[in-house]
Design a protein around this motif. Structure first.
Motif, PDB file in Angstrom:
ATOM      1  N   GLU A 157       1.039  -1.164   0.034  1.00 23.21           N
ATOM      2  CA  GLU A 157       0.078  -0.150   0.035  1.00 23.21           C
ATOM      3  C   GLU A 157       1.109   1.172   0.170  1.00 23.21           C
ATOM      4  O   GLU A 157       0.585   2.480  -0.390  1.00 23.21           O
ATOM      5  CB  GLU A 157      -0.862   0.098   1.180  1.00 23.21           C
ATOM      6  CG  GLU A 157      -1.837  -1.178   1.308  1.00 23.21           C
ATOM      7  CD  GLU A 157      -2.942  -1.326  -0.059  1.00 23.21           C
ATOM      8  OE1 GLU A 157      -3.034   0.042  -0.501  1.00 23.21           O
ATOM      9  OE2 GLU A 157      -3.423  -2.311  -0.387  1.00 23.21           O
TER      10      GLU A 157
ATOM     11  N   LEU B  74      -4.166  11.066  -5.328  1.00 26.41           N
ATOM     12  CA  LEU B  74      -4.381   9.602  -5.100  1.00 26.41           C
ATOM     13  C   LEU B  74      -5.459   9.410  -4.127  1.00 26.41           C
ATOM     14  O   LEU B  74      -5.243  10.025  -3.179  1.00 26.41           O
ATOM     15  CB  LEU B  74      -3.109   8.792  -4.647  1.00 26.41           C
ATOM     16  CG  LEU B  74      -2.054   8.814  -5.503  1.00 26.41           C
ATOM     17  CD1 LEU B  74      -0.865   8.156  -4.934  1.00 26.41           C
ATOM     18  CD2 LEU B  74      -2.387   8.085  -6.857  1.00 26.41           C
TER      19      LEU B  74
ATOM     20  N   ASP C 289       0.182   4.212  -2.500  1.00 27.96           N
ATOM     21  CA  ASP C 289      -0.499   5.695  -2.220  1.00 27.96           C
ATOM     22  C   ASP C 289       0.716   6.809  -2.142  1.00 27.96           C
ATOM     23  O   ASP C 289       0.689   7.794  -2.098  1.00 27.96           O
ATOM     24  CB  ASP C 289      -0.859   5.332  -0.830  1.00 27.96           C
ATOM     25  CG  ASP C 289      -2.805   5.136  -1.173  1.00 27.96           C
ATOM     26  OD1 ASP C 289      -3.185   5.863  -2.208  1.00 27.96           O
ATOM     27  OD2 ASP C 289      -3.413   4.494  -0.178  1.00 27.96           O
TER      28      ASP C 289
ATOM     29  N   LEU D 175      -7.010   7.808   1.164  1.00 30.46           N
ATOM     30  CA  LEU D 175      -5.744   6.948   0.583  1.00 30.46           C
ATOM     31  C   LEU D 175      -6.556   5.932  -0.289  1.00 30.46           C
ATOM     32  O   LEU D 175      -7.729   5.345   0.100  1.00 30.46           O
ATOM     33  CB  LEU D 175      -4.986   6.490   1.370  1.00 30.46           C
ATOM     34  CG  LEU D 175      -4.239   7.516   2.727  1.00 30.46           C
ATOM     35  CD1 LEU D 175      -3.750   6.777   3.755  1.00 30.46           C
ATOM     36  CD2 LEU D 175      -3.107   8.057   1.721  1.00 30.46           C
ATOM     37  N   THR D 176      -6.123   5.238  -1.351  1.00 34.05           N
ATOM     38  CA  THR D 176      -6.846   4.292  -1.886  1.00 34.05           C
ATOM     39  C   THR D 176      -6.769   3.077  -1.222  1.00 34.05           C
ATOM     40  O   THR D 176      -7.587   2.199  -1.391  1.00 34.05           O
ATOM     41  CB  THR D 176      -5.986   4.093  -3.371  1.00 34.05           C
ATOM     42  OG1 THR D 176      -4.727   3.406  -3.053  1.00 34.05           O
ATOM     43  CG2 THR D 176      -5.877   5.213  -4.349  1.00 34.05           C
ATOM     44  N   ALA D 177      -5.609   2.836  -0.236  1.00 34.15           N
ATOM     45  CA  ALA D 177      -5.844   1.777   0.591  1.00 34.15           C
ATOM     46  C   ALA D 177      -6.842   1.790   1.580  1.00 34.15           C
ATOM     47  O   ALA D 177      -7.233   0.532   2.057  1.00 34.15           O
ATOM     48  CB  ALA D 177      -4.357   1.668   1.389  1.00 34.15           C
TER      49      ALA D 177
ATOM     50  N   VAL E 121      -5.493   2.713  -9.181  1.00 36.45           N
ATOM     51  CA  VAL E 121      -4.827   3.685  -8.161  1.00 36.45           C
ATOM     52  C   VAL E 121      -4.341   5.093  -8.811  1.00 36.45           C
ATOM     53  O   VAL E 121      -3.517   5.481  -8.412  1.00 36.45           O
ATOM     54  CB  VAL E 121      -3.708   2.937  -7.455  1.00 36.45           C
ATOM     55  CG1 VAL E 121      -4.384   1.834  -6.473  1.00 36.45           C
ATOM     56  CG2 VAL E 121      -2.731   2.214  -8.250  1.00 36.45           C
TER      57      VAL E 121
END
Lengths: 410, 613
Positions: free
Chosen positions: A152, B51, A156, B426-428, B89
Motif C-alpha cells: 500500500e 491519489l 499511495d 488514500l486508496t488503501a 490507483v
C-alpha cells in the motif's frame, strides 16, 4: 466432574458442600444432600468467581469419585437447589462465548471437546479451545498485514518519493508464507481424529474377515459361519484403542462372480469400502489389489496346519481364534495409522478452517504480477480469508457452522 | 425573519458543495459566510485531486457537484499520478489558478437558482423544545429559520494560528474565527477535539532560479476532471521539483525549540500523511532530503506554493531554511508559513448522513469532522447538503456505500472509527479498490445521484447517454470467439469465450477488440476504456461480489438504536466505549470498528441473537 455456572452457583454449592474454599483453591469437602442430610461423596471443590472463570460467570467445580451413580446423585442434589437446572448441551460454551471469554475458533474447539471421545481428540480440541489455533493464525494474519502495508505504501505514496520498498521482496515473502500454510494444509484433517481412520478388512469369501473384525473389536459384531458369503453388506464399527478412534469395516468376500444379486451388490459395496479406506487389511492368499490406501497383507488363520510359517510378502501371521499375533496386529495398525493422523504438534484444522486457509494460501501462492495493484489485491484476499477463519468477518456465517453442531444462542 | 429549508454555515469547499447539492435537490437554501468575496477560496495549496482525492473529485462530479468543473476552469497543470501502476490507483491531479478557481465557484454559486448568500457571523444554533435545530442566530442578532443546518466551518471554529512565538486568532491569515459558535458547540456537550494543520511559506516566483530545477510539464493528453468541462481552457504551466538537503535539516534542527509544534504551544494531533517539515526532520532524521514541488498559484500571480515544507518556525528560520534549498537561494518569502489549530467534532457523533445524532437537523461537513483536504471537504459537503435537503423536505436519506464509492468509504471510516489525526483519503482505505476507480465514478454513482434528485438536466442527459453507450458496448462484447480467431498471442484451448471474458488475458488489447468487433469504433474512448479495465479485473471483481454476499449476512443483523452495550457482558470496557461512540447500524459495521476482537464480536452476535429470539 460437575460444573455449576451462573448467579446461583455459589449458593447451591454451599448448600451441598458447606463452607467453600477460597477462590481458585481446591479443597476436599463432604457433599451432602440438603434434603435429607445423607452423604453423597467426598469431592474436590473449586470456586471461580466471575468474570474470571471459564464461562465468565460464578463457577463451581465438583471433582467427584468416578461412577455414574455418584455423579447422578450430586447432579440431582444440585438441580434441586433454587435457580438451578441441568445445562443444555453446549450451554457453558454459549455462555463463555456470550461473556467474551472465548472467540468463535475457540468455541469450535470447545464444540469438538464436547464431542471428543478419545484422549487424542480431547487434547487437540483443548488446543483450539485454549486459543492456540487462533494465535497461530493470528501470527500469519499479522505477517500478511505487514506485507500489505508495504504494498500500500508503494501504491499511495510511491509518487511522493518518501517510500523505499523492495517490491520483489513482497512477492518472495508471500511465497514463503504460502509454503508454510501449504505445509499445514498437507497435514491430515482434524476430522480424521474425531472419526478415526477407516480400516477395511477385505479378501475372498471365507478368508476370516468377520472373525478378525470381531477379534479386533473384542466383541461379536459380525456373524461368523463357515458358509462362504455370510457377510452380505458392509459392517462398520468404531473402536477406541489406546486413546485413539478407529473405524473398522467388514466387507463381503470378493470373488469374480456372485451367486445372486444380493451378493453382487455386497461385493460392489465392498469395493467401494476398499476404495474409501485409509488402511486396507488384505486377508487373501492372492496378492492384494492395487489401491490408494496403505495396505497390510496379512496371513490369517495361523492356527491351521501349514499356515503358521510366514509366507513371502505378508506382514504378519495371526490367528483370530487363538489370539496369537493379535497384539502385534494392533501395533501394526496403530503404526500405519499414525501417519494418517495429525501429529501432536501440528496445527490441526477442521474443514471450515481448512477452506479459509486454503483460500489464503492460494491468494499468496499465485500472486505473481508486475502490477502492484494486483499484488495488493492478493494480499487483501489473503487477509480476508484469515479474518474469516478467525471470525473477524462473516461472524454470522461462522456461527451458523457452529449452530449446526451444537446449540448455542437458544 | 428569513425562512429557509436549509442553511449552510461556511463558504469553503464543503459549504459550496453542500449549498449547491441542497439547491439541486430542490431545497430553498441560504449560505452564511463572513465574506461573500472569499467564497471558493483555496486556503492551502493550489492543487485539486491526487491519489484517492482525485477519485473523490470524480465522484462528487458524478453527482453533478462543482469542484471538478471549477478545477477544469482553473486548471493550469494536469498530472495523472501513479501512471505506471494499475488503473484503479491512478489519481488525476490538477494545479489550479486560485483566482480562476474562486471565480468559477462564485459563478456557479450565482447560477444556483434561489440560493441566498448572507454575509455575517453565525453565532448560535437555535434549538426547539425537543432539542432539534430550528434556525441560526447571526452575531448582529439576525435570525434565520431553518429545520436543517449544515456546519462547514473549516478551521474557523476556535481557530488559532501559530508561527514561532507568535499566536493569533483566526482560521486563515487576515480572517476572523468563528469563536462564539465554537463556545456554544462545546457547551452543547458534543464530543470535541483539536487538530492542527499547517502551510508552507509562499514564495515570489520571480526570485526562484527555475533554470536549475527539474521541470514537470502538464500531461499531454487532454483529459479533464469533469466530462462536462469544455476542455482545458487556461494556458498550461509547468511545475518544478527541488529537495531539502543536509543544510536545510541542520537549520530546522537548530530551531526546533522555537517551533510551537515542538515547544508544546500546539498540543493537537497533526497529520502523519502530510507532516510539517519539522516533523519530517525530527522523525525521519536519516533521510538525506525531502521532495518539494514548486506549484505556481496562478497565471497572473507570482506566488509559488512550495508543497512539502509546511512549517511554523519563526520568520528568520523560515528564511534561512528556504535559502538553503537548491533554486531557492534568492527566493523571497511573501508570506511565512504557519500552523493552525482548530476545533473538530468527534465524527462518531454523526450518522451516515453526516447528521449529528444528538441534535436532529444539524449536519457537519469538512474539517469540522476532522478531515483534511479540499476533496474530502467537497465530498462531505455533497453528502451533508443532500441529506440536509432530504431532512427538510421529508425525503429518505442519501446513503453512500463503502463498497461502491470512496465517499462511502470516507463517511463509514469517519462515523465508525473517529479520527486521531486529520483524515486524508488514500486508496488503501478502500477494500473494493479495483471496482472503485476514478474512470468509472459515473457508472457507480450516476443512478444513485439521479434517484436522489442530485443531477441537473444536462448531467442527467449525459449520464443516460453514457449508460446507453455502455450497454451497447457490452452487447458487442458478448460475441464469442475462439482464441485462434482473435490473436496469435493467446493459447487456443479450444474454448469459445465472449470478447469480454477474453479481456482477462493481457494479450487481448484494444486493437484486438476493434478488429474482432469493428462497431466498437463507434463507442466513446472513455466508455470502452472503462469496460476493458472491468474485463481485465473481472476475476477479482467477482471475488469481491462473493465477499459482499458473506458480509450481507452480517449486515442483516441489525443493532437497534440505543442498544445497551453495557448489557453485553463479554465486551471489554474499551470495546464498549468504542461501540457506544460509533453506534454501528449492524454487525458488519461493528466488525469494522478497530479494536473489536473476534471474541467481542461473538459476544455481541450471540447477545443480539438472543434479543431477537
Amino acid at each position: 466432574m460437575l460444573r455449576a455456572s451462573g448467579p446461583a452457583a455459589i449458593a447451591a454449592a454451599q448448600a451441598i458442600a458447606g463452607t467453600l474454599p477460597p477462590p481458585r483453591r481446591a479443597a476436599l469437602r463432604t457433599l451432602r444432600d440438603p434434603a435429607d442430610g445423607s452423604t453423597l461423596d467426598r469431592a474436590l471443590v473449586l470456586v471461580f468467581p466471575g468474570p474470571r472463570s471459564a464461562t465468565g460467570e460464578d463457577l463451581v467445580e465438583f471433582h467427584v469419585h468416578g461412577g455414574r451413580a455418584v455423579a447422578a446423585a450430586v447432579e440431582g442434589a444440585l438441580v434441586a437447589q433454587a435457580g438451578c437446572r441441568a445445562a443444555a448441551a453446549g450451554e457453558f460454551t454459549r455462555r463463555a462465548l456470550e461473556n467474551g471469554r472465548i472467540d468463535l475458533v475457540e468455541a469450535e474447539g470447545l464444540a469438538d471437546l464436547l464431542t471428543a471421545e478419545t484422549e487424542s481428540q480431547r487434547r487437540r480440541a483443548l488446543d483450539a479451545a485454549e486459543g492456540h489455533v487462533s494465535r497461530r493464525i493470528g501470527l500469519w494474519a499479522d505477517r500478511v498485514l505487514g506485507l500489505s502495508a508495504r504494498a500500500e505504501a508503494i501504491l499511495d505514496f510511491g509518487d511522493e518519493d518518501d517510500v523505499a520498498v523492495d517490491e520483489a521482496a513482497i512477492g518472495r515473502e508471500a511465497l514463503a508464507l504460502a509454503e508454510e500454510m501449504a505445509a499445514v494444509l498437507d497435514q491430515p484433517p482434524v476430522e480424521r481424529l474425531h472419526q478415526g481412520p477407516l480400516i477395511a478388512l477385505a479378501g475372498p469369501p471365507n478368508s476370516g474377515k468377520s472373525t478378525t473384525l470381531n477379534a479386533l473389536a473384542g466383541r461379536d459384531a459380525a456373524i461368523v459361519s463357515p458358509i462362504p458369503g455370510t457377510t452380505r453388506d458392509r459392517i462398520e464399527l468404531a473402536v477406541v484403542r489406546e486413546g485413539r478412534a478407529y473405524r473398522l469395516v467388514d466387507t463381503a468376500g470378493l470373488r469374480s462372480r456372485g451367486d445372486d444379486e444380493i451378493e453382487e451388490e455386497g461385493m460392489a459395496r465392498a469395493r467401494l469400502a476398499v476404495e474409501a479406506a485409509d488402511l486396507l487389511l488384505w486377508l487373501g492368499d492372492e496378492s492384494p489389489p492395487e489401491v490408494a490406501a496403505t495396505t497390510l497383507w496379512l496371513q490369517p488363520r495361523s492356527d491351521l496346519a501349514g499356515r503358521s510359517a510366514l509366507r513371502p510378502g505378508r506382514a504378519l501371521a495371526f490367528s483370530a481364534v487363538t489370539g496369537e499375533g493379535l497384539a502385534e496386529l494392533w501395533r501394526l495398525i496403530a503404526d500405519r495409522c499414525s501417519a494418517l493422523l495429525p501429529s501432536e504438534d501440528d496445527l490441526a484444522l477442521n474443514a471450515r478452517q481448512r477452506g479459509c486457509l486454503r483460500e489464503a494460501q492460494r491468494a499468496l501462492a499465485d500472486m505473481e504480477s508486475s502490477d502492484m495493484l494486483v499484488v495488493a489485491e492478493h494480499l487483501r484476499a489473503a487477509r480476508y480469508a484469515l479474518d474469516r477463519l478467525l471470525g473477524r468477518v462473516g461472524a454470522e456465517e461462522m456461527l451458523d457452522a457452529l449452530f449446526g453442531r451444537f446449540c448455542i444462542g437458544k | 425573519m428569513a425562512r429557509f429549508d436549509v442553511v449552510i454555515v461556511g463558504g469553503g469547499h464543503a459549504g459550496c458543495e453542500a449549498a449547491a447539492a441542497a439547491v439541486r435537490m430542490g431545497a430553498n437554501t441560504a449560505l452564511v459566510t463572513f465574506d461573500a468575496g472569499a467564497i471558493g477560496a483555496m486556503s492551502c495549496n493550489p492543487a485539486i485531486g491526487g491519489l484517492g482525492k482525485g477519485h473523490l473529485v470524480r465522484e462528487v462530479d458524478a453527482c453533478d457537484g462543482l469542484i471538478a468543473r471549477a478545477t477544469d476552469a482553473a486548471g493550469i497543470h494536469y498530472r495523472m499520478l501513479n501512471r505506471s501502476k494499475g488503473p484503479a490507483v491512478q489519481g488525476p491531479r490538477v494545479q489550479a489558478d486560485r483566482r480562476l478557481f474562486r471565480a468559477a465557484i462564485q459563478r456557479m454559486m450565482a447560477d444556483q437558482a434561489g440560493l441566498a448568500v448572507i454575509e455575517g457571523e453565525a453565532a448560535e444554533l437555535m434549538l426547539d423544545g425537543r432539542g432539534a435545530a430550528r434556525g441560526l442566530m447571526l452575531a448582529d442578532g439576525r435570525l434565520i429559520d431553518a429545520p436543517a443546518i449544515v456546519l462547514a466551518t473549516g478551521t474557523f471554529l476556535g481557530g488559532r494560528m501559530f508561527r514561532g512565538a507568535w499566536a493569533g486568532e483566526g482560521g486563515r491569515v487576515g480572517e476572523r474565527a468563528a469563536t462564539r459558535l465554537g463556545v456554544q458547540m462545546r457547551a452543547l456537550d458534543l464530543p470535541m477535539g483539536r487538530l492542527k494543520t499547517g502551510t508552507p511559506p509562499r514564495l515570489d516566483g520571480r526570485t526562484i532560479d527555475w533554470a536549475r530545477l527539474e521541470e514537470q510539464p502538464s500531461d499531454g493528453e487532454g483529459w479533464t476532471m469533469s466530462p462536462m468541462s469544455p476542455g482545458r481552457t487556461a494556458p498550461q504551466l509547468f511545475c518544478a521539483v527541488t529537495r531539502t538537503n543536509a543544510r536545510t535539516h541542520a537549520i530546522i534542527a537548530d530551531n526546533l525549540h522555537a517551533s510551537p509544534l515542538h515547544s508544546g504551544a500546539i498540543s493537537a494531533g497533526g497529520p502523519r500523511y502530510c507532516p510539517s517539515i519539522e516533523d519530517k526532520v525530527s522523525r525521519f532524521g536519516d533521510r538525506e532530503g525531502h521532495q518539494i514541488f514548486l506549484e505556481p498559484e496562478g497565471l497572473d500571480d507570482h506566488l509559488v506554493y512550495p508543497n512539502g515544507i509546511s512549517t511554523s518556525l519563526p520568520d528568520a528560520a523560515q528564511a534561512a531554511m528556504i535559502a538553503s534549498i537548491e533554486g531557492l537561494e534568492r527566493a523571497r518569502i511573501v508570506q511565512p508559513g504557519y500552523a493552525v489549530e482548530y476545533d473538530h467534532i468527534d465524527p462518531r457523533a454523526l450518522d451516515a448522513a453526516l447528521a449529528l445524532a444528538a441534535i436532529p437537523g444539524i449536519f457537519c461537513a469538512g474539517q469540522i469532522n476532522g478531515t483534511t483536504g479540499y476533496e474530502e471537504a467537497a465530498a462531505q459537503g455533497l453528502v451533508a447538503g443532500a441529506n440536509a435537503a432530504a431532512h427538510a423536505l421529508g425525503r429518505p436519506p442519501v446513503r453512500f456505500d463503502r463498497t461502491t464509492s470512496y465517499i462511502g468509504v470516507m463517511i463509514d471510516d469517519l462515523v465508525l472509527q473517529g479520527i486521531t489525526e486529520p483524515y486524508r483519503m488514500l486508496t488503501a482505505r478502500a477494500e473494493h479498490r479495483l471496482a472503485l476507480r476514478a474512470d468509472n465514478a459515473e457508472t457507480r454513482l450516476g443512478p444513485l445521484a439521479g434517484e436522489a434528485g442530485l443531477l441537473g438536466r444536462d448531467r442527467r442527459c449525459h449520464q443516460q447517454a453514457r449508460e446507453r453507450a455502455r450497454a451497447d458496448a457490452y452487447r458487442l462484447l458478448e460475441r464469442s470467439f475462439r482464441g485462434a480467431a482473435l490473436s496469435p498471442a493467446v493459447a487456443d484451448d479450444g474454448a469459445r469465450r465472449s470478447l469480454f471474458d477474453w479481456l482477462r488475458f493481457p494479450a487481448i488489447d484494444r486493437p484486438t477488440l476493434l478488429s474482432a468487433a469493428p462497431e466498437l469504433q463507434g463507442v466513446a474512448t472513455d466508455v470502452l476504456d472503462e469496460i476493458v479495465i472491468d474485463g481485465r479485473y473481472a476475476p477479482y471483481l467477482q471475488r469481491m461480489e462473493r465477499e459482499r454476499e458473506v458480509e450481507a449476512r452480517d449486515r442483516a443483523i441489525r443493532i437497534p438504536r440505543g442498544f445497551d452495550y453495557a448489557a453485553v457482558a463479554g465486551l471489554s470496557h474499551e470495546m464498549r466505549e468504542r461501540l457506544q461512540a460509533a453506534r454501528p447500524d449492524d454487525l458488519a459495521a461493528a466488525s469494522r470498528i478497530r479494536g473489536i476482537t473476534p471474541a467481542g464480536l461473538a459476544a455481541l452476535l450471540v447477545s443480539l441473537k438472543r434479543r431477537a429470539a
